[in-house]
Write an enzyme that holds these catalytic residues in place. Structure first.
Site, PDB file in Angstrom:
ATOM      1  N   ARG A 113      -5.725   9.369  -8.122  1.00  0.00           N
ATOM      2  CA  ARG A 113      -5.683   7.908  -7.941  1.00  0.00           C
ATOM      3  C   ARG A 113      -5.338   7.589  -6.480  1.00  0.00           C
ATOM      4  NH1 ARG A 113      -1.560   4.175  -5.959  1.00  0.00           N
ATOM      5  NH2 ARG A 113      -1.915   2.163  -6.917  1.00  0.00           N
ATOM      6  N   THR A 123       6.227   1.913  -0.901  1.00  0.00           N
ATOM      7  CA  THR A 123       5.363   2.230   0.240  1.00  0.00           C
ATOM      8  C   THR A 123       6.105   1.769   1.484  1.00  0.00           C
ATOM      9  OG1 THR A 123       3.383   1.768  -1.078  1.00  0.00           O
ATOM     10  CG2 THR A 123       3.105   1.624   1.298  1.00  0.00           C
TER      11      THR A 123
END
Ligand code: GLY
Length: 364
Positions: free
Chosen positions: A242, A214
């Protein structure tokens, strides 16, 4: 691009500050009651941008943009767009690892200090820059979070280009993951490894490839304005739909323009279950330094991690989480469960910095 939401004027800044019960530490109040009204003297701060280890170019651009007068949230997004557009960063945007069906689904959120507004998208397909769509959600809707098909339709209506964001490298990585899942199904892996070496090493057959990569970026300008963004392709090969911590305001990112900003990378489920970024800002509100606040959340995650499949043999979390924070004074801090590095840009330069770590090393 024209900034649709300019910085507050000096007058607005001073009246907002006077109205606030949480006066910023960077503001010194010199009172002279006998001679006239109180004078507010505002010291210029040193602008700063902090990001995850993959954010060196992002913090450099964010700082340069803030120095050129761009609002921190826009500067932060411009910084992470570099990483979203990079096909070789397989944790974010274009080139991100897909879900279990081989489809890339992206999550992102942004937050703006002065307005205390946020925008986010989750499970967004076919758009390279979810952070730019999150900015539009913040500025062009009365909502905070759009997901899936609704987020894609909103992006289309705002003129975002739909494209294939699954690169050949990510497709091959997915195929390799899929084919090696089971010896009892009909998927048969290639004998050789066609993936390019990673960090100079061939992929190890037993290597855990389900990364939670990320990028987070928190930014503070010289006027004390905060802005932040987090963007990700989420857990590699996740169950379709998800959603991790990254688009959840208060989890993968949070800021309070009176206190500071924080964000996370790593296992999103652990950050959601500790309400990570919001709690870091609360810790800073109680007086903790950014590093101590981040470390406190690492300790909480360790405390909350109780089931054996998430623990190493010696009872520590079997995953990584990283937190990054800056406070209103322009101090930075970062901590992770296991040693890691972050990216930092200040007027002194662009540096990779070691983060505080709760544990020295991770066992099996
Ligand atoms: N922290 C990114 C994710 O878990 O999706």
């Amino acid at each position: 691009m024209q900034n649709p939401d300019p910085q507050p004027t000096r007058r607005q800044f001073l009246s907002a500050l006077a109205a606030s019960s949480l006066a910023a530490p960077a503001v010194a109040m010199a009172s002279a009651p006998a001679r006239g009204p109180e004078l507010l003297v505002r010291k210029a701060l040193r602008p700063i941008a902090i990001s995850s280890g993959n954010g060196m170019k992002a913090v450099e651009l964010a700082l340069a943009q803030m120095q050129a007068g761009v609002r921190p949230v826009d500067a932060a997004v411009a910084g992470v767009n570099l990483v979203e557009n990079d096909p070789h960063d397989m944790s974010v945007g274009y080139g991100g690892r897909p879900n279990a069906d081989g489809i890339v689904e992206l999550d992102s959120c942004v937050m703006d200090g002065p307005t205390h507004l946020a925008g986010a998208v989750a499970s967004l397909r076919n758009i390279k820059n979810p952070s730019l769509v999150a900015l539009k959600v913040m500025r062009r809707t009365d909502h905070v979070l759009l997901v899936g098909e609704g987020a894609l339709r909103f992006a289309r209506l705002h003129g975002f280009k739909e494209e294939n964001i699954l690169t050949e490298e990510a497709r091959k990585a997915w195929l390799r993951w899929r084919e090696r899942l089971s010896t009892k199904d009909d998927w048969v892996p290639r004998k050789d490894n066609e993936l390019p070496p990673k960090n100079g090493k061939q992929h190890d057959e037993d290597e855990e490839e389900r990364e939670h990569g990320t990028i987070h970026l928190s930014a503070l300008n010289s006027a004390g304005t905060l802005g932040a963004v987090t963007t990700t392709s989420g857990l590699a090969y996740k169950i379709p739909g998800r959603v991790g911590d990254s688009p959840l305001i208060g989890c993968g990112m949070w800021l309070d323009n009176d206190i500071g900003s924080a964000g996370s990378t790593g296992r999103g489920e652990a950050v959601i279950l500790s309400n990570g970024s919001a709690q870091i800002v609360e810790q800073m509100r109680q007086g903790k330094s950014p590093t101590d606040a981040c470390l406190e959340l690492c300790k909480r995650i360790a405390h909350y991690t109780r089931i054996s499949r998430l623990l190493t043999e010696d009872g520590k979390p079997a995953f990584q989480v990283n937190f990054y924070a800056i406070n209103k004074k322009g101090e930075w801090g970062a901590a992770s469960l296991y040693p890691s590095r972050c990216s930092l840009a200040t007027e002194d330069g662009i540096e990779r910095k070691d983060m505080a770590a709760l544990y020295e090393r991770r066992s099996k």
